[in-house]
Design an enzyme around this catalytic site. Sequence first.
Site, PDB file in Angstrom:
ATOM      1  N   ASP A 196       0.828  -1.199   0.000  1.00 17.32           N
ATOM      2  CA  ASP A 196       0.000   0.000   0.000  1.00 17.32           C
ATOM      3  C   ASP A 196       0.866   1.255   0.000  1.00 17.32           C
ATOM      4  O   ASP A 196       1.947   1.287   0.594  1.00 17.32           O
ATOM      5  CB  ASP A 196      -0.904  -0.024   1.237  1.00 17.32           C
ATOM      6  CG  ASP A 196      -1.998   1.014   1.184  1.00 17.32           C
ATOM      7  OD1 ASP A 196      -2.716   1.056   0.176  1.00 17.32           O
ATOM      8  OD2 ASP A 196      -2.139   1.787   2.153  1.00 17.32           O
ATOM      9  N   GLU A 201       0.883  -0.443  -5.142  1.00 19.00           N
ATOM     10  CA  GLU A 201      -0.272   0.459  -5.120  1.00 19.00           C
ATOM     11  C   GLU A 201       0.257   1.853  -5.411  1.00 19.00           C
ATOM     12  O   GLU A 201       0.775   2.533  -4.529  1.00 19.00           O
ATOM     13  CB  GLU A 201      -0.968   0.384  -3.757  1.00 19.00           C
ATOM     14  CG  GLU A 201      -2.298   1.131  -3.704  1.00 19.00           C
ATOM     15  CD  GLU A 201      -2.135   2.605  -3.367  1.00 19.00           C
ATOM     16  OE1 GLU A 201      -2.230   3.435  -4.302  1.00 19.00           O
ATOM     17  OE2 GLU A 201      -1.908   2.939  -2.207  1.00 19.00           O
ATOM     18  N   ASP A 237     -11.042   1.277  -0.998  1.00 20.21           N
ATOM     19  CA  ASP A 237     -11.054   2.684  -0.596  1.00 20.21           C
ATOM     20  C   ASP A 237     -12.030   3.525  -1.411  1.00 20.21           C
ATOM     21  O   ASP A 237     -12.261   4.694  -1.093  1.00 20.21           O
ATOM     22  CB  ASP A 237      -9.651   3.296  -0.734  1.00 20.21           C
ATOM     23  CG  ASP A 237      -8.729   2.910   0.409  1.00 20.21           C
ATOM     24  OD1 ASP A 237      -9.233   2.658   1.515  1.00 20.21           O
ATOM     25  OD2 ASP A 237      -7.502   2.866   0.191  1.00 20.21           O
TER      26      ASP A 237
END
Length: 517
Positions: free
Chosen positions: A291, A338, A393
């Site tokens: 992430d 990401e 998200d």
Amino acid sequence: MRKNGVMLHITSLPGPYGIGSMGQPARDFIDLLERNGQSIWQILPINPTGYGDSPYASNSTFAGNPYLIDLDQLAFDGLLQWHEFQHEQWYTYPDRVDFPILASKRMNILKTAAWRLLQNPPADYQRFLMANRDWLDDYALFMAIKQAHGGSAWQDWPQEYKVYDRKKTAEWTERFRNEVDMCKAIQFLFFRQWNAMKQYANDHHVEILGDIPIYVAMDSVDAWSHPELFLMDEQSNPTVVAAVPPDAFSAEGQLWGNPVYDWAYHKKTGYHWWIRRIQRMANLYDILRIDHFRGFDSFYTVETDAPNALHGTWRKGPGADLFREMKKAIGQQNIIAEDLGILTPSVEKMLEKVGYPGMKVLEFGLFANTTEGQEYLPFSYPVNSVGYAGTHDNDTIYGWFNGLSREDKEYVREYLDSWDDSKLNWKMLSTLLASPSDTTIVMVQDLLGLGSESRMNKPGELGSWQWRLTPGQLNEDTMRHLRYLTRVYRRLPEQRIDPRKKNVVDAEIESVTDVQG
């Protein structure tokens, strides 16, 4: 090697005990994926959740989340009696995880199982303790001290415990021996079930795509026991904290509050901690998503007392150097970067050097009258990428679509050639799977055509991470729709072995009605 997979966190699996688990609910989902040609199961971090119940704010980067332990399996193993948990009220609403209920009831039941395990430890228990002592000893001690102080953050502990002192850990461990042993036994139960679940997935030709946050939580054993890894003073107080500047998600940015890494120190140690972390996570998962990957190039910090993220400072990260050293130490790993957000030329250069596939999100590209975001339209996707309609998200397809302006809605319909909004989700998923990306991932909420009420996370707001499936909600008919698209766009496992094979029967098409709208 075109593939498709499904995103659903373990907590969102259906079941009677308030939260998804690694037992039969997980095996049933894996079977559903295999029957319908899906190659990947993407989940969120499996670490223990902390403040706000976020899997991205854990009190340990190495431990497993006890809430995911399957209670039925513990009963089959002789560590629980059925009446000890089957008659509890585990949720208020069947489609929501009730974290306060879990916090008040779950750990006591798990401690009962742990106590019984410790009365007659299995043969591999000592091996587990030895193999994991580099993180487990400190983690169990951290959780024991935390419990002794009412669950308060370590920054609020008495001075005796607040500043970690390795010379005192043996004394502290004896002082809290019972809780330390309980914590270790619960971690053993977690990883025994995790290993069994992952083996089941791999035996059924499903890879698990896991996730690690770039940062650790401030209230974590990592920050407490290894302050030297972070920008902290001699009293273990952070000098700055992590944040994200204003963006499409928040006008004031996101004040994350995590400790940030002292990258000069990490470089001196040959990035030992990071390499150990990646290696462990790569052993847990088949594919690893990191992430906020752009944070390795540069990262945004604010003062510790900042009220928001409006005024901060960009600092330089390790860049590709970390991953070069990692490759030397443990070889090439199966990693997804990401890379969403504003990407500077230096971030793009780092990504090019490491060669990991980045992410493309279709929702980010479908806006009228703008040239921005074209990199998120499918014709721009490189083969070496992972395509999504949206991620955990983002809002669901219908939640996102309903929030668009009239003009943008019309552009979405034109781009997707979709004039029946009731089938918009399938048209969008069809467009995604047709893209050049060698891997695509779809969210269960989008397969079911759900709205904003099923959104998994809204960045910067508490109260997320609760949504879960109800029994039977994700049925075979829905998954056969997905299998149909997976076959059409050459993403089935058998098609990857030999694209010329024609072993998918035409009768499959007859079971899918108007998938294309």
